[in-house]
Design a protein around this motif. Structure first.
Motif, mmCIF file in Angstrom:
data_model
loop_
_atom_site.group_PDB
_atom_site.id
_atom_site.type_symbol
_atom_site.label_atom_id
_atom_site.label_comp_id
_atom_site.label_asym_id
_atom_site.label_seq_id
_atom_site.Cartn_x
_atom_site.Cartn_y
_atom_site.Cartn_z
ATOM 1 N N ARG A 1 0.987 -1.160 -0.062
ATOM 2 C CA ARG A 1 0.012 -0.100 -0.063
ATOM 3 C C ARG A 1 0.750 1.406 -0.112
ATOM 4 N NH1 ARG A 1 -1.376 3.360 4.111
ATOM 5 N NH2 ARG A 1 -3.567 4.468 3.677
ATOM 6 N N SER B 1 -3.542 8.567 13.695
ATOM 7 C CA SER B 1 -3.340 7.654 12.469
ATOM 8 C C SER B 1 -2.976 6.139 12.978
ATOM 9 C CB SER B 1 -2.764 7.980 11.314
ATOM 10 O OG SER B 1 -2.560 6.994 10.598
ATOM 11 N N ASP C 1 6.355 17.784 0.491
ATOM 12 C CA ASP C 1 5.776 16.669 0.981
ATOM 13 C C ASP C 1 6.444 15.318 0.420
ATOM 14 O OD1 ASP C 1 3.955 14.978 2.298
ATOM 15 O OD2 ASP C 1 3.152 14.570 0.363
ATOM 16 N N ASP D 1 -2.855 18.200 3.465
ATOM 17 C CA ASP D 1 -3.942 17.002 3.494
ATOM 18 C C ASP D 1 -3.063 15.880 3.285
ATOM 19 O OD1 ASP D 1 -5.964 18.450 4.421
ATOM 20 O OD2 ASP D 1 -6.823 19.052 2.016
ATOM 21 N N THR E 1 1.498 9.057 -7.024
ATOM 22 C CA THR E 1 1.673 10.571 -6.929
ATOM 23 C C THR E 1 2.666 10.920 -8.176
ATOM 24 O OG1 THR E 1 3.706 10.340 -5.610
ATOM 25 C CG2 THR E 1 1.506 10.743 -4.697
ATOM 26 N N GLU E 2 3.490 10.138 -8.681
ATOM 27 C CA GLU E 2 4.633 10.293 -9.633
ATOM 28 C C GLU E 2 3.958 10.823 -10.772
ATOM 29 O OE1 GLU E 2 7.190 10.996 -7.940
ATOM 30 O OE2 GLU E 2 7.603 9.358 -6.268
ATOM 31 N N LYS F 1 7.891 2.610 7.942
ATOM 32 C CA LYS F 1 8.100 3.863 7.713
ATOM 33 C C LYS F 1 8.294 4.740 8.986
ATOM 34 C CE LYS F 1 5.348 7.652 6.016
ATOM 35 N NZ LYS F 1 3.909 8.381 5.611
ATOM 36 N N ASN G 1 -2.853 3.860 11.066
ATOM 37 C CA ASN G 1 -2.136 3.326 9.827
ATOM 38 C C ASN G 1 -0.936 3.579 9.870
ATOM 39 O OD1 ASN G 1 -4.145 2.037 8.292
ATOM 40 N ND2 ASN G 1 -4.274 4.165 7.033
ATOM 41 N N ILE H 1 0.858 3.845 -2.876
ATOM 42 C CA ILE H 1 0.508 5.296 -2.933
ATOM 43 C C ILE H 1 1.599 6.091 -3.516
ATOM 44 C CG2 ILE H 1 -0.061 7.295 -1.333
ATOM 45 C CD1 ILE H 1 -1.322 5.067 0.317
ATOM 46 N N GLN H 2 2.770 5.814 -3.156
ATOM 47 C CA GLN H 2 4.051 6.510 -3.450
ATOM 48 C C GLN H 2 3.881 6.874 -4.824
ATOM 49 O OE1 GLN H 2 6.084 8.768 -1.616
ATOM 50 N NE2 GLN H 2 6.797 9.384 -3.544
ATOM 51 N N ASN I 1 1.862 11.061 11.999
ATOM 52 C CA ASN I 1 1.551 11.988 10.769
ATOM 53 C C ASN I 1 1.739 13.580 11.319
ATOM 54 O OD1 ASN I 1 0.770 9.872 9.011
ATOM 55 N ND2 ASN I 1 -1.342 9.921 9.184
ATOM 56 N N ASN J 1 -4.518 11.830 8.238
ATOM 57 C CA ASN J 1 -5.070 12.197 9.692
ATOM 58 C C ASN J 1 -3.989 12.461 10.965
ATOM 59 O OD1 ASN J 1 -8.195 12.044 9.402
ATOM 60 N ND2 ASN J 1 -7.323 10.248 8.678
ATOM 61 N N THR K 1 4.248 21.048 -2.621
ATOM 62 C CA THR K 1 3.924 19.435 -2.623
ATOM 63 C C THR K 1 5.119 18.514 -2.743
ATOM 64 O OG1 THR K 1 1.881 20.396 -3.603
ATOM 65 C CG2 THR K 1 2.253 18.044 -3.626
ATOM 66 N N GLY L 1 -5.988 13.393 -2.520
ATOM 67 C CA GLY L 1 -6.485 14.749 -2.938
ATOM 68 C C GLY L 1 -5.731 15.715 -3.882
#
Ligand code: BYC
Length: 482
Positions: free
Chosen positions: A115, A311, A217, A304, A123-124, A323, A313, A119-120, A364, A308, A214, A195
């Motif tokens: 996961r 979290s 991030d 964002d 974004t690319e 992580k 996760n 997710i990483q 987070n 959360n 961004t 998002g």
């Protein structure tokens, strides 16, 4: 064995011994046409035959990993490059602290790890899709080249994650790698996962804000994943970070150059008040309050991406050793966080206040705090430029509760100072904080291409130094030599 030399002989440059790994090599060669198809459909709109002065990674040795040359983007050598393996590396945090780093996926954490990688990876390509129209309105060839450099490297970062999926996650890894080429930024049916990666990047001010906020991030998340006990993920993120630095440089210097041009034009015209917006706009530059609104937008959208504040996760990923925290190795606690607390800013009983929360659940929030501190450094440098030219204005990061869609503050309407507004007040004041339709159309009116060698749009100053130390009249993109 630590591998530094990059094998450039095959279709896929790499330093992971792909030549001896027939299964993964074949799988990646099968994925390759789909990737090129995606690049042609969703990568930069136009310019695919232009000769772009690009940096290509040719090694992972920090002293000489890059080579600059003219390249047509579809012929860019996207490769798989991992930072060298560190002999005897141990897991630095969580319940496996002190154990040898994993060279294979630990079975119990397979789904969680997949996961994080997906997710990483998602974004690319998303950012390339968001930026695909910008070439048509580039303020100079220098900026056009920087846009394309960022784009090809985001493409390479996708390759980095796809390699991990193919190599370590079998059939479901292959399926995830396919799906990374199928989702589309902003598509209502098949959107990208996070998002901010479904928002538009409609103009160059947004591009620079995006690469400042961004991509930062990206830096924080990659730093945390570089701590991973899963060594191949750590090594790939360590190398990605060296490329990410240029993306943030593009953002920081881009905003600096816009701010500088605005202040210079105001000074030349004898305008002292930064709020004389119409007069300033007539000079063909972007007024500082509008730059502030764009910063408010991109900063809040990026917050964002930290998820959360509290979290499970994040707690699970840390506990599992997958992580870590930002620069985990420099922290001096027990690296397990079973007992401590961390102050989390929360929205409780109608007000924003700090609440001590178990440190493991607050990871987070902690990463976001580190991010905000890192963002502030560049804002200070922008303000130095404004002060040196003598304009009475300061750019500010908005309050973390402002304009949020994820986490504690998604339930409230806070202004840029963190004051909680009623829904009616928020609607009334929204365009004091965020770009209005009129602001957007003004910026759009400035977005005209400037492709003449050494020329720049009216609203941005030239850079202090050229890429690869090239002179001001260097032709960074040969558009017509295609
Ligand atoms: N949008 O427990 P929570 C970059 C979901 S940028 C949509 O708080 P967690 C780059 C969440 O998935 C760096 N959904 O989440 C920059 C979860 O759903 P499920 C990218 C969101 O996991 C520029 C649920 O809400 N890398 O590289 O602690 C150009 C509960 O949330 C969002 C990474 O992000 C959101 N914003 O934190 C190019 C690193 N936030 O699973 C590239 C990998 C949360 O319960 N990702 N949700 O259905 C992670 O570490 C974490 O997954 C996140 C979220 C930080 C994203």
């Amino acid at each position: 064995m630590s591998m530094i030399a990059v094998d450039y002989d095959g279709l896929i440059p790499n330093n992971v011994g792909l030549g001896h790994d027939v299964r993964v090599k074949r799988a990646l060669e099968k994925w390759h046409p789909g990737y090129i198809g995606w690049w042609m459909d969703m990568g930069p709109d136009g310019f695919q035959n232009a000769l772009v002065y690009l940096r290509t990674a040719i090694g992972v040795d920090p002293k000489g990993w890059a080579k600059f040359d003219y390249v047509r983007m579809p012929e860019y050598r996207w490769g798989i490059l991992l930072a060298p393996q560190r002999e005897g590396r141990k897991i630095a945090f969580g319940s496996h602290k002190g154990e040898d780093a994993w060279q294979e996926v630990p079975g119990e954490y397979r789904a969680m790890l997949r996961r994080l990688i997906v997710i990483q990876g998602d974004t690319e390509p998303a950012s390339v899709e968001q930026q695909r129209h910008l070439g048509k309105t580039a303020p100079s060839l220098y900026d056009l080249r920087n846009l394309f450099q960022v784009n090809v490297e985001e493409g390479r970062h996708l390759w980095a994650m796809v390699y991990l999926l193919h190599k370590y996650f079998g059939t479901d890894g292959r399926d995830e790698a396919e799906a990374l080429l199928e989702r589309r930024s902003g598509d209502p049916d098949t959107p990208r996962m996070l998002g901010a990666f479904n928002e538009k990047t409609p103009d160059w001010l947004s591009f620079f804000m995006f690469t400042y906020f961004t991509d930062r991030d990206g830096k924080m998340q990659l730093e945390s994943l570089a701590q991973s006990g899963f060594d191949p993920l750590s090594r790939t993120c360590r190398f990605m970070l060296t490329e990410e630095a240029h993306h943030m440089f593009v953002g920081e210097t881009g905003v600096t150059r816009i701010v500088q041009r605005t202040c210079e034009a105001m000074k030349e015209a004898g305008i002292k008040d930064p709020y004389e917006i119409e007069k300033i706009r007539k000079l063909g530059v972007i007024d500082l309050p509008t730059i502030q609104k764009k910063a408010n937008l991109h900063f809040s959208l990026t917050l964002d991406l930290f998820g959360n504040e509290i979290s499970t996760n994040a707690a699970n990923a840390f506990h599992a050793g997958l992580k870590g925290r930002f620069r985990e190795e420099r922290l001096t606690d027990d690296h397990q966080l079973e007992n401590g607390t961390y102050p989390v800013l929360r929205f409780m009983d109608g007000e924003i206040r700090k609440d001590d929360t178990p440190a493991l659940s607050a990871l987070n929030m902690r990463l976001r705090d580190d991010y905000v501190a890192d963002c502030q450094l560049g804002v200070d440098r922008w303000n130095k430029v404004i002060a040196e030219i003598g304009i009475p204005f300061e750019l500010k990061l908005p309050h973390v509760a402002f304009h949020r869609h994820i986490g504690e503050f998604s339930r409230t309407n806070a202004d840029v100072d963190g004051k909680v507004l009623s829904p009616a007040e928020w609607t009334h004041k929204r365009t004091d904080f965020l770009p209005s339709e009129a602001d957007k159309s003004f910026i759009e009116s400035l977005m005209e291409p400037h492709y003449e060698v050494g020329k720049f749009a009216s609203w941005i100053a030239p850079p202090k130094v050229g890429i690869d130390n090239k002179p001001g009249d260097f032709e960074y993109v040969k558009i017509h030599d295609a």
